[in-house]
Write a protein that holds these residues in place. Structure first.
Motif, short mmCIF file in Angstrom:
data_model
loop_
_atom_site.label_atom_id
_atom_site.label_comp_id
_atom_site.label_asym_id
_atom_site.label_seq_id
_atom_site.Cartn_x
_atom_site.Cartn_y
_atom_site.Cartn_z
N THR A 86 4.09 10.33 -6.74
CA THR A 86 5.13 10.71 -7.69
C THR A 86 4.48 11.31 -8.93
O THR A 86 4.92 12.35 -9.44
CB THR A 86 6.01 9.50 -8.06
N ARG A 87 3.41 10.69 -9.40
CA ARG A 87 2.70 11.20 -10.58
C ARG A 87 1.97 12.52 -10.28
O ARG A 87 1.99 13.44 -11.08
CB ARG A 87 1.68 10.17 -11.08
N LYS A 88 1.32 12.61 -9.13
CA LYS A 88 0.44 13.74 -8.85
C LYS A 88 1.12 14.94 -8.21
O LYS A 88 0.69 16.07 -8.40
CB LYS A 88 -0.71 13.29 -7.93
N ASN A 142 7.29 2.42 5.38
CA ASN A 142 7.74 3.80 5.57
C ASN A 142 7.75 4.54 4.25
O ASN A 142 8.18 4.01 3.23
CB ASN A 142 9.15 3.81 6.16
N LEU A 143 7.26 5.79 4.28
CA LEU A 143 7.24 6.63 3.10
C LEU A 143 8.13 7.84 3.37
O LEU A 143 8.10 8.40 4.47
CB LEU A 143 5.81 7.09 2.81
N PHE A 144 8.90 8.23 2.36
CA PHE A 144 9.77 9.39 2.46
C PHE A 144 9.47 10.32 1.30
O PHE A 144 9.29 9.88 0.18
CB PHE A 144 11.24 8.97 2.41
N ALA A 145 9.41 11.63 1.60
CA ALA A 145 9.21 12.64 0.56
C ALA A 145 10.29 13.70 0.74
O ALA A 145 10.55 14.15 1.85
CB ALA A 145 7.83 13.27 0.65
N TRP A 146 10.92 14.08 -0.37
CA TRP A 146 11.97 15.10 -0.38
C TRP A 146 11.40 16.39 -0.94
O TRP A 146 10.71 16.36 -1.98
CB TRP A 146 13.13 14.66 -1.25
N PHE A 147 11.70 17.49 -0.28
CA PHE A 147 11.27 18.81 -0.73
C PHE A 147 12.50 19.67 -0.94
O PHE A 147 13.37 19.78 -0.07
CB PHE A 147 10.35 19.46 0.31
N GLY A 148 12.59 20.29 -2.11
CA GLY A 148 13.73 21.13 -2.43
C GLY A 148 14.99 20.31 -2.59
O GLY A 148 14.95 19.10 -2.84
N SER A 193 0.83 -1.21 0.00
CA SER A 193 0.00 0.00 0.00
C SER A 193 0.87 1.26 0.00
O SER A 193 0.54 2.24 -0.66
CB SER A 193 -0.90 0.03 1.24
N VAL A 194 1.97 1.22 0.75
CA VAL A 194 2.85 2.38 0.81
C VAL A 194 3.54 2.59 -0.54
O VAL A 194 3.69 3.72 -0.99
CB VAL A 194 3.87 2.22 1.96
N HIS A 195 3.90 1.51 -1.21
CA HIS A 195 4.48 1.63 -2.56
C HIS A 195 3.45 2.23 -3.52
O HIS A 195 3.81 3.03 -4.38
CB HIS A 195 4.97 0.27 -3.06
N ARG A 196 2.20 1.86 -3.36
CA ARG A 196 1.15 2.42 -4.23
C ARG A 196 1.02 3.93 -3.99
O ARG A 196 0.88 4.70 -4.93
CB ARG A 196 -0.18 1.69 -3.98
N VAL A 197 1.08 4.35 -2.73
CA VAL A 197 1.04 5.78 -2.41
C VAL A 197 2.22 6.49 -3.06
O VAL A 197 2.07 7.54 -3.68
CB VAL A 197 1.06 6.01 -0.88
#
Length: 197
Positions: free
Chosen positions: A23-25, A61-67, A14-18
């Motif tokens: 990534t697309r949106k 675990n989900l990671f998002a990078w900003f900047g 589920s986390v991979h799906r998110v």
């Protein structure tokens, strides 16, 4: 829509799906970031006005990078998310976005998109946050960098039962109780069987 689905237990797939959907949106967009419930205020300030550079899943675990240096000349802010039992990261058309709920830790707004994040854990840091969390996790079979041979070397000397071992995120990142039960049922193996070979 809602990712993961409302009322579903969050496991690695589920986390991979998110990560794929976001990534697309969301990647490549600049965001106004706020923390409606006040539980991610400092993190929201650090990512406010910055472009989402990438999203990555490691187990649950989900990671998002900003900047980042190539985007805005500053070190990236890394956000770590662990959804827990009922977290979700929803993306809405701005005209149809609901009000934040008492559990909404992060609201992202850009153009015609609004995103609400509710999760058990939301933390922020730099690449060291990501590297530290990833180092504590085991192999994630949905990642290209998974190393099944390294995992097998650890599994074959473990004294844990196979049921406990499958749930240990330091061995099998992303497996939850649903997959543990299905894997063992399909294999015809009792969860209390010891893993020593």
């Amino acid at each position: 829509g809602l990712f993961p689905a409302k009322n579903s237990m969050v496991e690695g797939h589920s986390v991979h799906r998110v990560a794929r959907a976001h990534t697309r949106k969301l990647v490549g967009r600049l965001f106004k970031a706020t923390s409606p419930n006040g539980r991610f205020t400092e993190g929201a300030k650090l990512i406010d006005g910055r472009e989402m550079a990438k999203v990555e899943a490691v187990g649950k675990n989900l990671f998002a990078w900003f900047g980042g240096p190539k985007i805005d000349g500053r070190p990236a802010t890394v956000m770590h998310v662990h959804f827990g039992m009922s977290g979700r990261w929803a993306v809405f058309d701005a005209a149809k976005a609901p009000d934040p709920t008492p559990t909404t830790r992060l609201r992202l707004e850009t153009g015609n998109i609004v995103s609400h994040l509710s999760a058990m854990t939301v933390a922020h840091g730099d690449d060291d946050l990501y590297l530290g969390k990833k180092a504590k996790l085991g192999e994630d079979g949905l990642r290209e960098d998974a190393d099944p041979e390294a995992l097998w070397e650890r599994v074959k000397v473990s004294k844990k039962s196979i049921g406990k071992l499958l749930m240990d995120q330091a061995f099998f990142a992303g497996v939850g109780n649903i997959y543990r039960a299905e894997i063992l049922f399909k294999a015809g193996v009792h969860p209390e069987v010891e893993t020593l070979v």
